[in-house]
Structure formats: C-alpha cells, structure tokens
Scaffold this active site. Structure first.
Site, PDB file in Angstrom:
ATOM      1  N   HIS A  26       2.039   9.871  -6.717  1.00 16.55           N
ATOM      2  CA  HIS A  26       2.805  10.409  -5.379  1.00 16.55           C
ATOM      3  C   HIS A  26       4.218  10.689  -5.713  1.00 16.55           C
ATOM      4  O   HIS A  26       4.452  11.854  -5.596  1.00 16.55           O
ATOM      5  CB  HIS A  26       2.820   9.494  -4.380  1.00 16.55           C
ATOM      6  CG  HIS A  26       3.801   9.757  -3.233  1.00 16.55           C
ATOM      7  ND1 HIS A  26       3.393  10.882  -2.504  1.00 16.55           N
ATOM      8  CD2 HIS A  26       4.744   9.141  -3.129  1.00 16.55           C
ATOM      9  CE1 HIS A  26       4.508  10.761  -1.439  1.00 16.55           C
ATOM     10  NE2 HIS A  26       5.396   9.981  -1.881  1.00 16.55           N
TER      11      HIS A  26
ATOM     12  N   ARG B 124      18.457   5.311   0.095  1.00 13.94           N
ATOM     13  CA  ARG B 124      17.223   4.782   0.986  1.00 13.94           C
ATOM     14  C   ARG B 124      17.237   4.151   2.095  1.00 13.94           C
ATOM     15  O   ARG B 124      16.906   4.224   3.012  1.00 13.94           O
ATOM     16  CB  ARG B 124      16.030   3.984   0.121  1.00 13.94           C
ATOM     17  CG  ARG B 124      15.388   5.034  -1.170  1.00 13.94           C
ATOM     18  CD  ARG B 124      14.421   4.102  -1.805  1.00 13.94           C
ATOM     19  NE  ARG B 124      14.182   5.022  -3.138  1.00 13.94           N
ATOM     20  CZ  ARG B 124      14.313   4.912  -4.431  1.00 13.94           C
ATOM     21  NH1 ARG B 124      14.950   3.922  -4.707  1.00 13.94           N
ATOM     22  NH2 ARG B 124      13.739   5.695  -5.091  1.00 13.94           N
TER      23      ARG B 124
ATOM     24  N   GLN C 187      13.767  13.803   0.751  1.00 15.25           N
ATOM     25  CA  GLN C 187      12.875  13.094   1.806  1.00 15.25           C
ATOM     26  C   GLN C 187      13.501  11.571   2.235  1.00 15.25           C
ATOM     27  O   GLN C 187      14.249  11.129   1.472  1.00 15.25           O
ATOM     28  CB  GLN C 187      11.519  12.794   1.112  1.00 15.25           C
ATOM     29  CG  GLN C 187      11.307  11.459   0.954  1.00 15.25           C
ATOM     30  CD  GLN C 187      11.700  10.897  -0.507  1.00 15.25           C
ATOM     31  OE1 GLN C 187      12.735  11.057  -0.865  1.00 15.25           O
ATOM     32  NE2 GLN C 187      10.922   9.645  -1.090  1.00 15.25           N
TER      33      GLN C 187
ATOM     34  N   TYR D   4       7.387  13.984  10.571  1.00 14.16           N
ATOM     35  CA  TYR D   4       6.115  13.774  11.061  1.00 14.16           C
ATOM     36  C   TYR D   4       5.895  12.177  10.967  1.00 14.16           C
ATOM     37  O   TYR D   4       6.578  11.667   9.827  1.00 14.16           O
ATOM     38  CB  TYR D   4       5.122  14.707  10.528  1.00 14.16           C
ATOM     39  CG  TYR D   4       5.121  14.585   8.922  1.00 14.16           C
ATOM     40  CD1 TYR D   4       5.909  15.618   8.430  1.00 14.16           C
ATOM     41  CD2 TYR D   4       4.224  13.951   8.357  1.00 14.16           C
ATOM     42  CE1 TYR D   4       5.643  15.550   6.827  1.00 14.16           C
ATOM     43  CE2 TYR D   4       4.082  14.006   6.909  1.00 14.16           C
ATOM     44  CZ  TYR D   4       4.666  14.769   6.125  1.00 14.16           C
ATOM     45  OH  TYR D   4       4.885  14.973   4.849  1.00 14.16           O
ATOM     46  N   PRO D   5       4.976  11.760  11.659  1.00  8.77           N
ATOM     47  CA  PRO D   5       4.606  10.149  11.494  1.00  8.77           C
ATOM     48  C   PRO D   5       3.411  10.090  10.719  1.00  8.77           C
ATOM     49  O   PRO D   5       2.386  11.172  10.702  1.00  8.77           O
ATOM     50  CB  PRO D   5       4.549   9.702  12.810  1.00  8.77           C
ATOM     51  CG  PRO D   5       4.226  10.920  13.599  1.00  8.77           C
ATOM     52  CD  PRO D   5       4.553  12.212  13.045  1.00  8.77           C
ATOM     53  N   MET D   6       3.318   9.063  10.176  1.00  6.27           N
ATOM     54  CA  MET D   6       2.033   9.134   9.216  1.00  6.27           C
ATOM     55  C   MET D   6       1.720   7.453   8.937  1.00  6.27           C
ATOM     56  O   MET D   6       2.212   6.435   9.325  1.00  6.27           O
ATOM     57  CB  MET D   6       2.057   9.671   7.662  1.00  6.27           C
ATOM     58  CG  MET D   6       2.915   8.846   6.808  1.00  6.27           C
ATOM     59  SD  MET D   6       2.916   9.670   4.896  1.00  6.27           S
ATOM     60  CE  MET D   6       1.132   8.861   4.664  1.00  6.27           C
ATOM     61  N   ASN D   7       0.042   7.292   8.663  1.00  6.48           N
ATOM     62  CA  ASN D   7      -0.366   5.997   8.583  1.00  6.48           C
ATOM     63  C   ASN D   7      -0.958   6.121   7.201  1.00  6.48           C
ATOM     64  O   ASN D   7      -1.505   7.225   6.713  1.00  6.48           O
ATOM     65  CB  ASN D   7      -1.509   5.671   9.309  1.00  6.48           C
ATOM     66  CG  ASN D   7      -0.787   5.381  10.710  1.00  6.48           C
ATOM     67  OD1 ASN D   7       0.491   4.911  11.053  1.00  6.48           O
ATOM     68  ND2 ASN D   7      -1.722   5.590  11.836  1.00  6.48           N
ATOM     69  N   LYS D   8      -1.275   4.923   6.667  1.00  3.22           N
ATOM     70  CA  LYS D   8      -2.085   4.909   5.410  1.00  3.22           C
ATOM     71  C   LYS D   8      -3.646   4.240   6.084  1.00  3.22           C
ATOM     72  O   LYS D   8      -3.423   3.257   6.937  1.00  3.22           O
ATOM     73  CB  LYS D   8      -1.873   3.801   4.406  1.00  3.22           C
ATOM     74  CG  LYS D   8      -0.789   4.530   3.511  1.00  3.22           C
ATOM     75  CD  LYS D   8      -0.994   5.609   2.590  1.00  3.22           C
ATOM     76  CE  LYS D   8       0.021   6.438   1.843  1.00  3.22           C
ATOM     77  NZ  LYS D   8       1.064   5.501   1.256  1.00  3.22           N
TER      78      LYS D   8
HETATM   79  O1  76R Z   1      11.684   6.366  -3.208  1.00  4.04           O
HETATM   80  C1  76R Z   1      11.437   7.114  -4.367  1.00  4.04           C
HETATM   81  O2  76R Z   1      11.690   8.238  -4.953  1.00  4.04           O
HETATM   82  C2  76R Z   1      10.447   6.273  -5.401  1.00  4.04           C
HETATM   83  C3  76R Z   1       9.149   6.901  -5.396  1.00  4.04           C
HETATM   84  C4  76R Z   1       8.570   7.158  -4.001  1.00  4.04           C
HETATM   85  C5  76R Z   1       7.955   6.116  -2.952  1.00  4.04           C
HETATM   86  C6  76R Z   1       8.107   4.699  -3.362  1.00  4.04           C
HETATM   87  C7  76R Z   1       8.340   8.307  -3.321  1.00  4.04           C
HETATM   88  C8  76R Z   1       8.721   9.728  -3.911  1.00  4.04           C
HETATM   89  N1  76R Z   1       7.793   8.057  -2.077  1.00  4.04           N
HETATM   90  C9  76R Z   1       7.692   6.761  -1.889  1.00  4.04           C
HETATM   91  C10 76R Z   1       7.173   6.133  -0.851  1.00  4.04           C
HETATM   92 MN1  76R Z   1       7.267   9.764  -0.739  1.00  4.04          MN
HETATM   93  N2  76R Z   1       6.720  10.953   0.826  1.00  4.04           N
HETATM   94  C11 76R Z   1       5.851  10.869   1.501  1.00  4.04           C
HETATM   95  C12 76R Z   1       5.390  12.061   2.139  1.00  4.04           C
HETATM   96  O3  76R Z   1       2.709  14.490   3.463  1.00  4.04           O
HETATM   97  C13 76R Z   1       2.350  13.440   2.632  1.00  4.04           C
HETATM   98  O4  76R Z   1       1.041  13.705   1.974  1.00  4.04           O
HETATM   99  C14 76R Z   1       3.127  12.335   2.658  1.00  4.04           C
HETATM  100  C15 76R Z   1       4.357  12.284   3.200  1.00  4.04           C
HETATM  101  C16 76R Z   1       6.256  13.029   1.248  1.00  4.04           C
HETATM  102  C17 76R Z   1       6.362  14.335   1.716  1.00  4.04           C
HETATM  103  C18 76R Z   1       7.168  12.337   0.494  1.00  4.04           C
HETATM  104  C19 76R Z   1       7.966  12.921  -0.627  1.00  4.04           C
HETATM  105  N3  76R Z   1       6.309   8.025   0.257  1.00  4.04           N
HETATM  106  C20 76R Z   1       6.476   6.833   0.246  1.00  4.04           C
HETATM  107  C21 76R Z   1       5.849   6.214   1.309  1.00  4.04           C
HETATM  108  C22 76R Z   1       5.826   4.745   1.401  1.00  4.04           C
HETATM  109  C23 76R Z   1       4.851   3.878   1.044  1.00  4.04           C
HETATM  110  C24 76R Z   1       4.817   2.469   1.104  1.00  4.04           C
HETATM  111  O5  76R Z   1       6.056   1.696   0.977  1.00  4.04           O
HETATM  112  O6  76R Z   1       3.780   1.674   1.464  1.00  4.04           O
HETATM  113  C25 76R Z   1       5.365   6.927   1.971  1.00  4.04           C
HETATM  114  C26 76R Z   1       4.500   6.713   3.457  1.00  4.04           C
HETATM  115  C27 76R Z   1       5.728   8.311   1.766  1.00  4.04           C
HETATM  116  C28 76R Z   1       5.215   9.745   2.119  1.00  4.04           C
HETATM  117  N4  76R Z   1       7.955  11.003  -1.889  1.00  4.04           N
HETATM  118  C29 76R Z   1       8.785  10.844  -2.987  1.00  4.04           C
HETATM  119  C30 76R Z   1       8.576  12.322  -1.733  1.00  4.04           C
HETATM  120  C31 76R Z   1       9.217  13.044  -2.745  1.00  4.04           C
HETATM  121  C32 76R Z   1       9.701  14.322  -2.636  1.00  4.04           C
HETATM  122  C33 76R Z   1       9.646  12.013  -3.537  1.00  4.04           C
HETATM  123  C34 76R Z   1      10.428  12.148  -4.815  1.00  4.04           C
HETATM  124  C35 76R Z   1      11.564  11.650  -4.355  1.00  4.04           C
HETATM  125  C36 76R Z   1      12.694  11.905  -5.334  1.00  4.04           C
HETATM  126  O7  76R Z   1      12.716  11.200  -6.426  1.00  4.04           O
HETATM  127  O8  76R Z   1      13.513  12.591  -5.212  1.00  4.04           O
END
Ligand code: 76R
Length: 277
Positions: free
Chosen positions: A199, A158, A212, A172-176
């Site tokens: 998620h 990470r 990702q 792509y950029p994103m917000n909550k």
């Molecule tokens: O890092 C990790 O694998 C732990 C679990 C995890 C976190 C904490 C995780 C897993 N994500 C995390 C955080 Mn994610 N992620 C996105 C998008 O298009 C959309 O709707 C959202 C865009 C995708 C496609 C994606 C994919 N994730 C986040 C955060 C930060 C939030 C914060 O810190 O406040 C965002 C904005 C975000 C968005 N996520 C995963 C994926 C995938 C594929 C996983 C599984 C990864 C793996 O285990 O290999």
C-alpha cells in the site's frame, strides 16, 4: 493502530490530552434557505472571526473548503491537543447569528497516530536486505541513514501535521473488514505488514501530487479511520483512490463511507461563494 502495552507501576494523571498527537474534527454544514432575505452580513463576520486561524480561540490547525454536491455546502477540518477547543468552535458556530442558517450534515471525530505499520529503522533495514540489498553495499547504509534522519520528521507530520495549501481536499471514512472469509484482524502481523508495505509503495508514487493524513477513530466514531487527502489537482485524487483499489489491503479488506470532495479557500472567499450576504 498501535496495540498499547500498559505499564503497571504508575497510573498517569487523568487528562483529555493525548500522550502524543492531536484530536481531529471534520465538520460538514449545509446552508439553510433564507426566504425572507434577512441580511447575513453580521453573521458572516462572526463566522469569519470564529474560523480565523489567527484568532484567540483558534485551534492549532483549521481549514475550510467548499464541498461539491448536495451532501454539504462546506466543510471545516481542525486539529488541536484539546478536544474542547475543537468543540468550542462547534458551539460558537451554533450560537452565532448565522447558526440558524447552518445545518450540520456530518461530522467525524478522530485522533492522529503513527500507524503500527510504519517501519522502525531496524524493520526498514531488514526490508532492504529482504529485497536483496546486501549490508556491504554502500547504498545500504546510505539508505538506512537517510531513513533514520527522515523518520522523526515523518512522524511529526503524522502526529502534528501541517495542512498543505493545495486547492483540493477529499475526506472519507474507512474500515478494514471483519468478514469470516476476509478478516483483517485475524491476519498475522507479518501479513498485514506486507500488505501495508505494498500500500505504501503505491502511495509514494503520488508524492508531490497527493498528501494524505490518516486519523484513527476506533472508539471515537463509527469507522476505524478517517482518510484526508489533499490534491495538487482534482484528478490526482481520483487516480490515487482508484489505484489503491487494486492494493490487496484495499481490494480485499477495505470498506468506505461517503466521500466529500471540496475546494480549499479562505473563510471570506467561502462566504462569498456561499452567498452569505
Ligand atoms: O505513513 C506512511 O507514509 C508510511 C506508510 C503508510 C502507512 C503505514 C501509508 C502510506 N499509509 C499507511 C497507513 Mn495510507 N492511505 C489510505 C488511503 O482508498 C483507499 O484504498 C485507502 C485510503 C489512502 C488513499 C492512503 C494513501 N493508510 C494507512 C492506514 C492505517 C492502517 C493501520 O494503521 O492499521 C490506512 C487506513 C490507510 C489508508 N498511504 C500512504 C497513502 C499514501 C499516498 C501513502 C504514501 C505517503 C507518503 O509516503 O507520502
């Protein structure tokens, strides 16, 4: 995004480096017309050398891709501990002899982080129990031990990621959102954490197909995160983004900027493709 608690005793040395993680920069360019047919061969060689991952000024990570659609012709993604090393690439591109033919169309500035929703070993163990695995069950300690062994490597990926050598890259950029009726930032941590666990569960199903990297950009750019996805093939990108639209964290709270879909290649193949001759 971790909310930091700062110790009062001693102030750190002023620095442009991060305590942990790297600076990240996504750049997008469009090739300008060359109606007089000026030879771009010398500029092409300059560009190849500026973007050479093994060159003397190369950042820790650098990858180029051809971008589909009129938003840009190509993209560059790079990471390094030194933000000025990344900016030096921008300036080298601007001032090389190809520079006047390259129009910057978009950039995104962010940093790598370990999200506050990545469970600690203790949180992971508590979650297993919550899901019904008894601590007496032999699978319980095996799972906890495996997670404990995996976590440092996952956090390294990470913060200091290897870029997968897969053909498709999506950014792509994103917000909550902070809507009065749906404000992510007014939800208690336990709710946000549960939504992020959902998620993550939907993301893990794409292991081996999509990789990702979430980089944080509050204070650095106009959006809160940059989402970089690498796909083993293009449809996995569509599938994962569509699937996640149904996760509560995205369905209720996410908003997105423009999407850039690209195809990873060497700079020399990119120059051929862009007809920089
Ligand atoms: O890092 C990790 O694998 C732990 C679990 C995890 C976190 C904490 C995780 C897993 N994500 C995390 C955080 Mn994610 N992620 C996105 C998008 O298009 C959309 O709707 C959202 C865009 C995708 C496609 C994606 C994919 N994730 C986040 C955060 C930060 C939030 C914060 O810190 O406040 C965002 C904005 C975000 C968005 N996520 C995963 C994926 C995938 C594929 C996983 C599984 C990864 C793996 O285990 O290999």
């Amino acid at each position: 995004m971790n909310r930091p608690t700062h110790a009062q005793e001693s102030l750190p040395e002023p620095t442009t480096q991060l305590t942990e993680g790297w600076h990240c920069l996504h750049l997008y360019y469009r090739v300008r017309p060359n109606p007089k047919g000026v030879s771009l061969l010398a500029g092409r060689e300059e560009l190849i050398s500026i973007l050479d991952p093994n060159g003397p000024a190369a950042p820790e990570r650098i990858q180029v891709s051809v971008v589909s659609g009129h938003r840009a012709d190509f993209g560059i993604m790079m990471m390094d501990s030194d933000p000025l090393k990344l900016d030096a690439i921008v300036q080298a591109i601007r001032t090389c002899s190809l520079g006047e033919y390259l129009e910057p169309t978009y950039s995104f500035v962010s940093i790598s982080e370990v999200s506050e929703y990545v469970p600690t070993v203790e949180q992971y163990a508590a979650r297993l129990q919550h899901e019904g695995t008894s601590p007496d069950d032999p699978s319980y300690s095996a799972k906890v031990k495996a997670y404990e062994q995996r976590l440092p490597m996952m956090n390294k990926q990470r913060l200091y990621p290897e870029f997968p050598n897969w053909p498709v890259i999506c950014f792509y950029p994103m917000n909550k959102i902070r809507h009065p009726m749906a404000n992510w930032y007014q939800e208690p941590f336990s709710n946000r954490s549960a939504m992020m666990a959902e998620h993550a569960t939907s993301g893990i199903k794409y292991a081996g197909r999509v990789s990702q990297l979430i980089t944080a950009s509050t204070g650095f750019d106009d959006w809160e995160w940059g989402v970089t996805l690498w796909g083993r093939s293009p449809e996995y990108i569509k599938d994962i983004v569509y699937t996640m639209r149904f996760d509560k964290a995205s369905a209720r709270y996410a908003e997105f900027g423009s999407f850039y879909i690209g195809y990873v290649m060497s700079t020399s193949d990119l120059c051929d493709h862009l007809r920089l001759t």
